[in-house]
Enzyme design. Structure first.
Site, PDB file in Angstrom:
ATOM      1  N   ASN A   9       0.900  -1.309  -0.088  1.00 21.60           N
ATOM      2  CA  ASN A   9      -0.002  -0.038  -0.108  1.00 21.60           C
ATOM      3  C   ASN A   9       0.875   1.217  -0.060  1.00 21.60           C
ATOM      4  O   ASN A   9       1.467   1.452   0.823  1.00 21.60           O
ATOM      5  CB  ASN A   9      -0.997  -0.047   1.254  1.00 21.60           C
ATOM      6  CG  ASN A   9      -1.699   1.079   1.358  1.00 21.60           C
ATOM      7  OD1 ASN A   9      -1.614   2.116   0.566  1.00 21.60           O
ATOM      8  ND2 ASN A   9      -2.303   1.403   2.546  1.00 21.60           N
ATOM      9  N   TRP A  10       1.043   1.951  -1.116  1.00 23.03           N
ATOM     10  CA  TRP A  10       1.933   2.935  -1.116  1.00 23.03           C
ATOM     11  C   TRP A  10       1.226   4.421  -0.616  1.00 23.03           C
ATOM     12  O   TRP A  10       1.914   5.321  -0.740  1.00 23.03           O
ATOM     13  CB  TRP A  10       2.170   3.058  -2.629  1.00 23.03           C
ATOM     14  CG  TRP A  10       2.933   1.911  -3.303  1.00 23.03           C
ATOM     15  CD1 TRP A  10       3.492   0.892  -2.788  1.00 23.03           C
ATOM     16  CD2 TRP A  10       3.523   1.694  -4.717  1.00 23.03           C
ATOM     17  NE1 TRP A  10       4.103  -0.007  -3.475  1.00 23.03           N
ATOM     18  CE2 TRP A  10       3.987   0.941  -5.010  1.00 23.03           C
ATOM     19  CE3 TRP A  10       3.252   2.564  -5.903  1.00 23.03           C
ATOM     20  CZ2 TRP A  10       4.555   0.147  -6.081  1.00 23.03           C
ATOM     21  CZ3 TRP A  10       3.686   2.095  -7.037  1.00 23.03           C
ATOM     22  CH2 TRP A  10       4.375   0.939  -7.128  1.00 23.03           C
ATOM     23  N   LYS A  11       0.057   4.216  -0.329  1.00 26.80           N
ATOM     24  CA  LYS A  11      -0.647   5.520   0.539  1.00 26.80           C
ATOM     25  C   LYS A  11      -0.450   6.739  -0.379  1.00 26.80           C
ATOM     26  O   LYS A  11      -0.378   6.574  -1.572  1.00 26.80           O
ATOM     27  CB  LYS A  11      -0.151   5.498   1.845  1.00 26.80           C
ATOM     28  CG  LYS A  11      -0.125   4.480   2.621  1.00 26.80           C
ATOM     29  CD  LYS A  11       0.167   4.341   4.001  1.00 26.80           C
ATOM     30  CE  LYS A  11      -0.231   3.225   4.786  1.00 26.80           C
ATOM     31  NZ  LYS A  11      -0.366   3.156   6.214  1.00 26.80           N
ATOM     32  N   HIS A  94      -9.542   0.577   5.198  1.00 24.56           N
ATOM     33  CA  HIS A  94      -8.054   0.901   5.759  1.00 24.56           C
ATOM     34  C   HIS A  94      -8.427   1.622   6.986  1.00 24.56           C
ATOM     35  O   HIS A  94      -9.237   2.448   7.265  1.00 24.56           O
ATOM     36  CB  HIS A  94      -7.153   1.382   4.817  1.00 24.56           C
ATOM     37  CG  HIS A  94      -5.761   1.369   5.392  1.00 24.56           C
ATOM     38  ND1 HIS A  94      -5.242   2.553   6.198  1.00 24.56           N
ATOM     39  CD2 HIS A  94      -4.718   0.603   5.277  1.00 24.56           C
ATOM     40  CE1 HIS A  94      -4.176   2.190   6.458  1.00 24.56           C
ATOM     41  NE2 HIS A  94      -3.913   1.133   5.921  1.00 24.56           N
ATOM     42  N   GLU A  96      -6.810   4.071   8.018  1.00 23.70           N
ATOM     43  CA  GLU A  96      -6.713   5.615   7.916  1.00 23.70           C
ATOM     44  C   GLU A  96      -7.921   5.983   7.303  1.00 23.70           C
ATOM     45  O   GLU A  96      -8.665   7.091   7.470  1.00 23.70           O
ATOM     46  CB  GLU A  96      -5.490   5.841   7.033  1.00 23.70           C
ATOM     47  CG  GLU A  96      -4.344   5.674   7.823  1.00 23.70           C
ATOM     48  CD  GLU A  96      -2.984   5.243   6.883  1.00 23.70           C
ATOM     49  OE1 GLU A  96      -2.957   5.225   5.838  1.00 23.70           O
ATOM     50  OE2 GLU A  96      -2.169   4.719   7.792  1.00 23.70           O
ATOM     51  N   GLU A 166      -5.160  -5.552  10.709  1.00 23.90           N
ATOM     52  CA  GLU A 166      -4.223  -4.455  11.005  1.00 23.90           C
ATOM     53  C   GLU A 166      -4.621  -3.729  12.235  1.00 23.90           C
ATOM     54  O   GLU A 166      -5.464  -2.793  12.208  1.00 23.90           O
ATOM     55  CB  GLU A 166      -4.186  -3.145   9.733  1.00 23.90           C
ATOM     56  CG  GLU A 166      -3.791  -4.008   8.535  1.00 23.90           C
ATOM     57  CD  GLU A 166      -3.207  -2.895   7.569  1.00 23.90           C
ATOM     58  OE1 GLU A 166      -2.518  -3.127   7.039  1.00 23.90           O
ATOM     59  OE2 GLU A 166      -4.153  -1.993   7.173  1.00 23.90           O
ATOM     60  N   GLY A 172       2.374   2.200  10.942  1.00 24.31           N
ATOM     61  CA  GLY A 172       3.285   2.991  10.597  1.00 24.31           C
ATOM     62  C   GLY A 172       4.066   3.255  12.071  1.00 24.31           C
ATOM     63  O   GLY A 172       4.470   4.566  12.143  1.00 24.31           O
ATOM     64  N   SER A 212       3.538  -2.323  10.527  1.00 23.27           N
ATOM     65  CA  SER A 212       4.861  -2.375  10.418  1.00 23.27           C
ATOM     66  C   SER A 212       5.572  -3.593  10.154  1.00 23.27           C
ATOM     67  O   SER A 212       6.441  -4.180  10.633  1.00 23.27           O
ATOM     68  CB  SER A 212       5.578  -1.788  12.077  1.00 23.27           C
ATOM     69  OG  SER A 212       4.931  -0.774  12.140  1.00 23.27           O
ATOM     70  N   GLY A 233       2.923  -1.119   4.128  1.00 24.42           N
ATOM     71  CA  GLY A 233       2.850   0.229   4.078  1.00 24.42           C
ATOM     72  C   GLY A 233       4.349   0.614   3.869  1.00 24.42           C
ATOM     73  O   GLY A 233       4.791   0.640   2.556  1.00 24.42           O
ATOM     74  N   GLY A 234       4.972   1.327   4.878  1.00 23.16           N
ATOM     75  CA  GLY A 234       6.175   1.842   4.680  1.00 23.16           C
ATOM     76  C   GLY A 234       7.389   0.957   4.002  1.00 23.16           C
ATOM     77  O   GLY A 234       8.201   1.445   3.085  1.00 23.16           O
TER      78      GLY A 234
END
Ligand code: PGA
Length: 249
Positions: A9-11, A94, A96, A166, A172, A212, A233-234
């Protein structure tokens, strides 16, 4: 035997040129990969990444989608527009979206049904807040989000759904659920799905862990019985960190 499903997920990162470069690196470095893969760039880079992924087994995903097919929804992007760009899957619910943009289970469920109706695959995200975990409610929260997220989804469509657990406090933050804690929630989600759709469907369901995930913890997490992959993610923002996760064996 379930396959592993590793998604990036490149957000809200990367210009089109940066997204194309990363997609290109993944196409070449994941050629030997044995698992199922997806990348989810921003809407603005979907078309660019679609052309890079053409002919590769890596799926193109969107990070969200509107709950309506089309109409007066300023700033939203519809399933028809996503399909037009070659999108094959969509991440829905998600944390977020749930917490920064106040999406509730009802809205997420509408999106899940609409995406499936139009032939997309869905990654449905569920997960508890830190306060809910500390109050001993993690399992219950994830069960409710699963039941409500899947409400009205036909048994025949379930094979196009995966669930990503998640924990919100792990996203994150550098904190990861222990493999044991994550596996316990994954097992609880599978039990809920077994209740709704029967044991065979639940056995086939892919349940990814997210929060993470890094090259040094991915293998331990995915070694667990009920952890069938990762939503990253990151560490998905660079081939150097995503590829080792994706090629784990
Ligand atoms: P993270 O994000 O890997 O940066 O924690 C995971 C996600 O939000 O899907």
């Amino acid at each position: 035997m379930r396959n592993y499903y590793i998604a990036g997920n490149w957000k809200m990162h990367k210009t089109r040129a940066e997204a194309a470069a990363l997609a290109q690196a993944l196409v070449s470095q994941l050629k030997k990969g044995k698992h199922k893969y997806l990348v989810a760039p921003s809407f603005t880079a979907l078309e660019t990444v679609a052309s890079v992924l053409k002919g590769s087994p890596i799926l193109l995903g969107a990070q969200n989608m509107a709950a309506a097919e089309q109409g007066a929804h300023t700033g939203e992007v519809s399933v028809l527009q996503l399909k037009d760009l070659g999108v094959q899957a969509v991440i829905l619910g998600h944390s977020e979206r749930r917490h920064s943009y106040h999406e509730d289970d009802e809205l997420i469920n509408k999106k899940v049904k609409l995406a499936l109706q139009h032939g997309l695959e869905v990654i449905l995200c569920v997960g508890e807040l830190l306060s809910e975990r500390e109050a001993g409610k993690a399992e219950g929260v994830c069960e409710i989000q699963t039941v409500r997220g899947l409400a009205g989804v036909a048994a025949g469509d379930l094979s196009r759904v995966s669930i990503a657990y998640e924990p919100v406090w792990a996203i994150g933050t550098g904190k990861t659920a222990t493999p044991e804690d994550a596996d316990a929630i994954h097992a609880a989600i599978r039990r809920v799905v077994a209740r709704l759709y029967g044991g065979a469907a639940a056995e086939e369901l892919l349940i990814q862990y997210g929060g993470s995930v890094k090259p040094d913890n991915a293998a331990q997490l995915m070694a667990k019985e009920h952890i069938d992959g990762a939503l990253v993610g990151g560490a998905a923002l660079s081939a150097d960190t995503f590829v080792p996760i994706a090629l784990f064996s």
